[in-house]
Design a protein around this motif. Structure first.
Motif, PDB file in Angstrom:
ATOM      1  N   TYR A  29      -1.983 -25.273   9.071  1.00 11.51           N
ATOM      2  CA  TYR A  29      -3.202 -25.994   8.727  1.00 11.51           C
ATOM      3  C   TYR A  29      -3.794 -26.622   9.968  1.00 11.51           C
ATOM      4  CZ  TYR A  29      -6.048 -29.910   7.218  1.00 11.51           C
ATOM      5  OH  TYR A  29      -7.062 -30.811   7.087  1.00 11.51           O
ATOM      6  N   SER A  30      -5.103 -26.573  10.096  1.00 14.27           N
ATOM      7  CA  SER A  30      -5.740 -27.229  11.231  1.00 14.27           C
ATOM      8  C   SER A  30      -6.859 -28.128  10.738  1.00 14.27           C
ATOM      9  CB  SER A  30      -6.299 -26.185  12.197  1.00 14.27           C
ATOM     10  OG  SER A  30      -7.356 -26.754  12.937  1.00 14.27           O
ATOM     11  N   GLN A  31      -6.768 -29.398  11.030  1.00 14.62           N
ATOM     12  CA  GLN A  31      -7.813 -30.305  10.550  1.00 14.62           C
ATOM     13  C   GLN A  31      -9.132 -30.035  11.262  1.00 14.62           C
ATOM     14  OE1 GLN A  31      -5.931 -34.074  11.248  1.00 14.62           O
ATOM     15  NE2 GLN A  31      -6.749 -34.293  13.291  1.00 14.62           N
ATOM     16  N   ILE A  32      -9.058 -29.546  12.487  1.00 16.18           N
ATOM     17  CA  ILE A  32     -10.300 -29.257  13.202  1.00 16.18           C
ATOM     18  C   ILE A  32     -10.957 -28.019  12.593  1.00 16.18           C
ATOM     19  CG2 ILE A  32     -11.301 -28.717  15.442  1.00 16.18           C
ATOM     20  CD1 ILE A  32     -10.201 -31.578  15.166  1.00 16.18           C
ATOM     21  N   GLU A  88     -10.777 -27.162   9.521  1.00 14.39           N
ATOM     22  CA  GLU A  88     -11.389 -27.616   8.284  1.00 14.39           C
ATOM     23  C   GLU A  88     -12.710 -28.334   8.571  1.00 14.39           C
ATOM     24  OE1 GLU A  88      -8.994 -29.328   4.778  1.00 14.39           O
ATOM     25  OE2 GLU A  88      -9.797 -31.084   5.784  1.00 14.39           O
ATOM     26  N   TYR A  89     -12.686 -29.125   9.627  1.00 16.29           N
ATOM     27  CA  TYR A  89     -13.910 -29.845  10.010  1.00 16.29           C
ATOM     28  C   TYR A  89     -15.033 -28.864  10.328  1.00 16.29           C
ATOM     29  CZ  TYR A  89     -17.214 -32.315  12.986  1.00 16.29           C
ATOM     30  OH  TYR A  89     -18.363 -32.804  13.539  1.00 16.29           O
ATOM     31  N   ASN A  90     -14.687 -27.841  11.103  1.00 13.65           N
ATOM     32  CA  ASN A  90     -15.723 -26.881  11.470  1.00 13.65           C
ATOM     33  C   ASN A  90     -16.335 -26.227  10.249  1.00 13.65           C
ATOM     34  OD1 ASN A  90     -15.391 -27.460  14.158  1.00 13.65           O
ATOM     35  ND2 ASN A  90     -13.894 -25.811  14.495  1.00 13.65           N
ATOM     36  N   THR A 143     -18.576 -28.685   8.409  1.00 18.18           N
ATOM     37  CA  THR A 143     -19.811 -28.984   9.118  1.00 18.18           C
ATOM     38  C   THR A 143     -20.821 -27.860   8.960  1.00 18.18           C
ATOM     39  OG1 THR A 143     -18.514 -30.221  10.691  1.00 18.18           O
ATOM     40  CG2 THR A 143     -20.729 -29.634  11.365  1.00 18.18           C
ATOM     41  N   HIS A 146     -22.167 -28.078   5.479  1.00 15.40           N
ATOM     42  CA  HIS A 146     -23.073 -29.219   5.351  1.00 15.40           C
ATOM     43  C   HIS A 146     -24.430 -28.891   5.978  1.00 15.40           C
ATOM     44  CE1 HIS A 146     -24.009 -33.644   5.344  1.00 15.40           C
ATOM     45  NE2 HIS A 146     -24.795 -33.252   6.331  1.00 15.40           N
ATOM     46  N   ASN A 147     -24.371 -28.388   7.197  1.00 15.71           N
ATOM     47  CA  ASN A 147     -25.622 -28.118   7.894  1.00 15.71           C
ATOM     48  C   ASN A 147     -26.463 -27.078   7.170  1.00 15.71           C
ATOM     49  OD1 ASN A 147     -24.906 -29.996   9.739  1.00 15.71           O
ATOM     50  ND2 ASN A 147     -24.254 -28.535  11.323  1.00 15.71           N
ATOM     51  N   PHE A 153     -28.153 -28.565   4.021  1.00 16.37           N
ATOM     52  CA  PHE A 153     -29.290 -29.455   4.196  1.00 16.37           C
ATOM     53  C   PHE A 153     -30.424 -28.796   4.961  1.00 16.37           C
ATOM     54  CE2 PHE A 153     -26.042 -32.470   2.950  1.00 16.37           C
ATOM     55  CZ  PHE A 153     -26.736 -33.118   1.953  1.00 16.37           C
TER      56      PHE A 153
END
Ligand code: HEM
Ligand code: HEM
Ligand SMILES: [Ca+2]
Ligand SMILES: [Ca+2]
Ligand SMILES: [Cu+2]
Lengths: 308, 497, 230
Positions: A113-116, A118-120, A123, A126-127, A130
């Protein structure tokens, strides 16, 4: 029904109701955000399990009796029963250890698992979500969006009413103050207001063509008041002689030459936000990396709308 | 000779009891001030703006945590140790001049440290690491005191009559070893007076200043390995030692199950240490360390609950005692709060829950479930049980004790419910985006909404402090106002009306 | 076996110690080495910044402020890029904090300025309505402790090879040298030079006068530190 169960149910309901109300009325809310939902689920579990367990053991205090074989030893009069482990506890402990070993070795071994990562993913999602929503908004909606940016990013300095909080930052309800104009004329200006390195000279580079001399102290005072008053009152002649060549006769600026100094324009605001600004009041930080192009456009539209 | 009951010597226990009460008042008073400062920032300048440097929130906060953990709690641990130790080992401190000396040395050295901690923290001398704020000269003194305590523990064990160690002893020994190991490694630091420049000069600046041996993420990892286990070996393990002695003793019941005691103890020892990473979830430490911490945190529920269940089952069938004795109420509710916080903690250690909970007041709520409801209740109950035996007088007032119980229970409930709501609200507001995808709130919006909860917490904290003052008064009156009891006291502590 | 241990306190203690130290080793040691290398763009603190960091610690700003941006969209929107281990390579002690009563400050240097801090530290509610942060007026008169900052620089250069007076790579490919004084007087001169730059952007006349006279108030050092957080 036993009083105890009743008390347990009441306590649980109160806590759950409290949680529900605080989440429901909290302005974050569940919001379709999986993290919010899991957190609330966690809270609910804490309440339910805690109350269930308390009720269980209090029941045993009320109705059960102590028994078992006593061990031979006694410490300061304290004895010990040789009772077996409570079944539920033993099973739960054992299963959790099995689960834990599985989780760490097979389920999610060292680099699974990589939290980064997941962040990518988040993001990008999200982008995209919106960008499609606001890509073509304009007019009042754009101003509304700008206000939302302003309230999150700018109000700490400019104040909730954009009035600059007693001169601690620029008052954005008005294009410019006497002090600021005077400061720019005295010191020149090199703030990327046009989005490029196009500086305004300081007073030693400002000729009043009417007099054919460098601008004087009295003239500076006059023209500052004139500009700050929205191009009215005394000083019009100085402006025409010293400033109009760049800022235009009406002060509305000229593309690539000088900015509009009678009214905010979305471009000007976007440039200030992108490059920051140092002036009479102090320094405005460059917030270029914090906002995307649409957000800058929006906040520009909002600021421009304030002094209309 | 053999049949006469031993005359235990409670001199040192008594000294630490006074320290517990005094430092409890200080620590909690500071806590109440902090709570009011967050609700009403004007309180920062409560003694005037001239001394605000020393009374503002940021200077006082470390004083609260250290006064309450290393002052109140640790004194309570020492007080009970010097009481319980003799009794379950069946030796009196009076039997050894050396042990008496060590005990007193322990107390006075400890007081010196407490005084220097108060002074240095108020002066802003701190290394900033939570629960390890002290600079190196104090660290050295701490190590010395710890060694003295260790000599007194193992000295007493050395001359014991009771060959087999009672459960409480296991926990006291673990406390001693655990803190020793943690403290030393987390406080590895180099005094900056050693720094030497090119021309050989050194000794610049404050002589007490030091710099950590570890940098950045490594420092964080060592700190929370320490911080988490300081909770384990300071606020959990020794308190379990207390309940294993005082609850069965006061109630006259035998421990429900030896096997359960055994498995919970070794389970706790084994599992606790692994969970330190749950203070660093979503930080920059490796993902697998975080995952491991989450998993062990969840497993940790069981060994923690083992002791609590063992205690609750010890009271099986004894509801009338719970109903009639406020002293037993404290202990039963204490173990319940222990279960509550050791369920709440693991759930907060789950990654997604921590994403909301971390950095918010939900954590502060969790902290005080454990400290107010478990640590505070158990220490007060222990002192209540000890007082009649140490002072040979019945407890001054039972009704005062009952009043105290309900006031403090209400205080704890107000504290944790308000922080629960505050934390979840704030955590969600931080995450919220509006319809345009912009942050929905600026930071200050997420601060001002908390005002009502901060106010409720301050009220709850005040109630708890009031309860503690009632407790202090009750003990004071016990010492001074009640007639001397001649007979050896057995189980239930005698109490006045 | 357990019964036996309970009768033999020494072995009991050894047993407990083995059980509790084992996990600690596994938890802490493996990730130690690779987490301590600086990323490009991370440089040691200058004398004044370090003095400011001491002011930050002295006043426990870390009691309310974190310096750790977690990898969530909402945090990177609010505070900037998520934090990386290597950025803390020169942080002794680390200042991640554990409670955000106030906002994260790991990159506050990017979006707040000297004059804003000056107003804010003197009286937070005067800039941020409803702020519950305490005011720190005494920082405007207390003197920053440059001696101790210098001693710390010497210590970390000596014991941990922190690269003072050496070229450090920056993100744009250039390099920067953070200077450390060769004598105490030299260190004071370096700090003062930095302080003058900060004071130039400040409004408080007493502070400006102090710096002009060669004294450095705590607030100047603190702002130098806050501005360095990027
Ligand atoms: C199974 C047992 C427990 C687990 C797994 C656990 C877990 C946690 C977690 C996940 C945090 C929050 C970390 C963060 O996000 O900042 C925390 C904080 C804390 N817990 Fe627990 N907890 C447990 C029991 C207890 C008990 C019994 C006490 C006290 C008597 C306690 C005292 C604390 C304290 C003082 C903190 C705050 C640390 C800080 O300064 O940030 N915990 N715990
Ligand atoms: C009268 C009762 C008390 C009150 C009103 C009180 C209040 C507070 C307040 C306001 C804070 C700061 C929270 C923040 O930064 O937002 C705090 C922190 C803390 N208190 Fe207390 N407290 C009380 C009793 C205790 C007791 C009895 C203990 C321990 C035995 C304790 C241990 C702690 C700890 C460990 C923290 C740090 C929590 C963290 O960093 O997460 N407190 N307390
Ligand atoms: Ca230390
Ligand atoms: Ca904390
Ligand atoms: Cu922990």
């Amino acid at each position: 029904m036993n009083k105890l169960y009743l008390a347990g149910i009441i306590a649980a309901s109160l806590l759950l109701l409290g949680t529900y109300l605080s989440v429901g009325t909290s302005e974050g809310g569940l919001n379709g955000d999986i993290v919010n939902q899991l957190a609330v689920l966690g809270a609910v579990f804490i309440v339910l399990i805690a109350i269930f367990v308390v009720v269980k053991y209090v029941r045993q205090m009320q109705t059960d009796t102590a028994d078992g074989k006593l061990a031979d030893e006694s410490w300061d009069g304290i004895g010990e029963y040789k009772n077996e482990l409570p079944m539920g506890w033993a099973v739960a402990f054992f299963s959790l250890m099995v689960w834990g070993s599985w989780y760490m070795t097979l389920g999610y071994p060292v680099n699974a698992y990589s939290q980064i990562g997941e962040y990518n993913e988040d993001t990008v999602a999200h982008n995209e979500k919106f960008a499609t929503k606001y890509s073509d908004i304009s007019g009042d909606r754009l101003i509304e969006m700008g206000e939302s940016v302003f309230l999150a990013e700018c109000k700490v300095c400019h104040g909730i009413n954009a009035d600059g909080i007693d001169g601690k930052a620029a008052n954005l309800n008005k294009r410019i103050s006497v002090e600021s104009v005077k400061h720019q004329v005295l010191n020149g200006s090199n703030n990327f207001l046009l989005g490029s390195e196009m500086a305004m000279p300081d007073r030693n580079g400002l000729f009043n063509m009417n007099s054919g001399e460098l601008i004087s102290d009295a003239e500076i005072d006059a023209v500052s008041a004139y500009v700050a008053n929205g191009m009215s009152g005394a000083g019009a002649d100085v402006f025409a002689g010293a400033c109009a060549s760049c800022h235009g006769d009406d002060g509305k600026g000229m593309e690539f030459v000088a900015p509009n100094i009678v009214a905010f324009t979305p471009e000007l605001v976007a440039n200030v936000v992108t490059y920051g600004k140092k002036g009479a009041i102090g320094r405005m930080p460059n917030l270029g990396d914090r906002l995307n192009a649409k957000q800058k456009e929006a906040v520009g539209a909002y600021i421009t709308s304030l002094s209309k | 000779m053999e049949n006469r009951p031993l005359e235990y010597d409670y001199t040192v226990a008594k000294m630490f009891m006074f320290a517990t009460i005094a430092l409890g008042i200080v620590g909690m008073l500071v806590g109440v001030i902090l709570a009011f400062e967050l609700a009403f920032p004007g309180v920062n300048t409560i003694l005037g703006s001239g001394v605000a440097e020393y009374t503002n929130f940021s200077r006082l906060r470390p004083l609260h945590t250290d006064a309450i953990i290393f002052g109140f709690t640790l004194s309570g641990i020492f007080a009970t140790w010097y009481y319980v130790g003799q009794r379950v080992l069946k030796v009196s401190m009076a039997e050894s001049g050396l042990l008496m000396f060590l005990g007193k040395l322990h107390f006075w050295l400890y007081l010196v440290i407490v005084a220097s901690v108060v002074v240095t923290l108020l002066a802003g001398i701190t290394t900033s690491k939570e629960y390890a704020e002290f600079e190196w000269p104090i660290d050295i003194a701490v190590v010395i005191v710890w060694v003295v305590w260790g000599m007194s523990i193992f000295g007493l064990i050395g001359i014991r009559r009771e060959k087999s160690l009672y459960i409480s002893m296991w926990y006291y020994i673990a406390t001693f070893l655990g803190i020793a190991m943690l403290y030393v490694f987390n406080n590895m630091e180099i005094p900056t007076i050693l720094g030497t420049n090119g021309i050989g000069e050194s000794g610049f600046g404050d002589w007490w200043h030091s710099v950590s041996m570890y940098a950045g993420a490594n420092d964080a990892m060592v700190q929370w390995w320490y911080g988490h286990n300081a909770v384990a070996f300071g606020l959990t393990v020794p308190i379990v030692a207390m309940i294993y002695y005082f609850l069965p003793k006061e109630s006259g019941q035998a421990i429900y199950s030896y096997k359960l005691s055994l498995l919970s103890f070794w389970g706790l020892m084994f599992v606790y240490i692994w969970a330190g990473g749950h203070h660093l979830i979503y930080s920059t430490i490796p993902d697998w360390v975080q995952t491991m911490a989450s998993v062990f945190s969840v497993i940790l529920i069981l060994p923690s609950w083992g002791s609590a269940i063992n205690m609750l089952l010890t009271m099986k069938g004894e509801w009338q005692q719970v109903a009639s004795s406020p002293l037993i109420k404290f202990m039963v509710l204490g173990s319940t709060f222990y279960m509550f916080s050791t369920l709440e903690g693991p759930i907060q250690a789950i990654k997604s829950v921590n994403a909301i909970a971390h950095f918010t007041d939900w954590i502060v709520g969790h902290v005080h479930d454990g400290t107010l409801g478990w640590v505070g209740f158990m220490i007060m109950a222990s002192l209540f049980h000890m007082a009649p035996r140490v002072f040979k007088r019945e407890i001054y007032s039972k009704s005062l004790m009952a009043t105290q119980f309900w006031i403090q229970t209400l205080g704890v409930v107000l504290y944790f419910t308000s922080m629960w709501i505050a934390g979840i609200t704030q955590g969600m507001m931080w995450r919220a985006h509006d319809e345009f995808g912009n942050l929905a709130y600026s930071f200050i919006d997420t601060v001002t909404v908390l005002h009502p909860y901060y106010t409720i917490r301050a009220v709850g904290g005040t109630l708890y402090l009031v309860g503690f003052l009632l407790f202090s008064y009750n003990i004071y009156k016990t010492m001074s106002a009640r007639p001397v009891e001649e007979s050896e006291l057995q189980n239930a502590s005698p109490m006045g009306a | 076996m357990f019964h036996w241990l309970e009768k033999h306190p020494f072995f009991f203690a050894v047993g407990v110690f083995l059980v509790i130290s084992f996990a600690g080793l596994i938890e802490v040691v493996p990730s130690f080495a690779d987490k301590s290398r600086p990323v490009i763009g991370t440089k040691p603190y200058s004398t004044l910044e370090l003095a400011g960091r001491h002011v930050y610690i002295k006043n426990s700003c870390n009691a309310c402020h974190s310096q750790l941006i977690r990898p969530f969209k909402s945090e990177t929107d609010r505070y900037g890029h998520y934090s990386l281990s290597g950025e803390y390579a020169y942080d002794r002690p680390f200042l991640w904090g554990s409670k955000r009563t106030g906002p994260d400050l790991h990159r506050v240097g990017n979006y707040r300025t000297t004059d804003w801090h000056e107003n804010h530290m003197l009286n937070p509610p005067s800039v941020v309505a409803g702020s519950i942060m305490p005011a720190y007026p005494w920082m405007f008169t207390n003197k920053a402790n440059v001696d101790t900052a210098y001693a710390e620089q010497l210590t970390i250069a000596q014991f941990f090879s922190v690269p003072y007076n050496k070229a450090v790579p920056m993100k744009d490919g250039s390099t920067k040298v953070v200077k450390m004084g060769s004598t105490l007087a030299d260190a004071h001169a370096l700090a003062l030079a930095e302080a003058k730059v900060i004071a130039a952007d400040m409004k408080n006349q007493d502070v400006k006068d102090a710096v002009a006279a060669g004294n450095i108030p705590e607030i100047v050092a603190l702002i130098a530190y806050l501005n360095s957080l990027k």
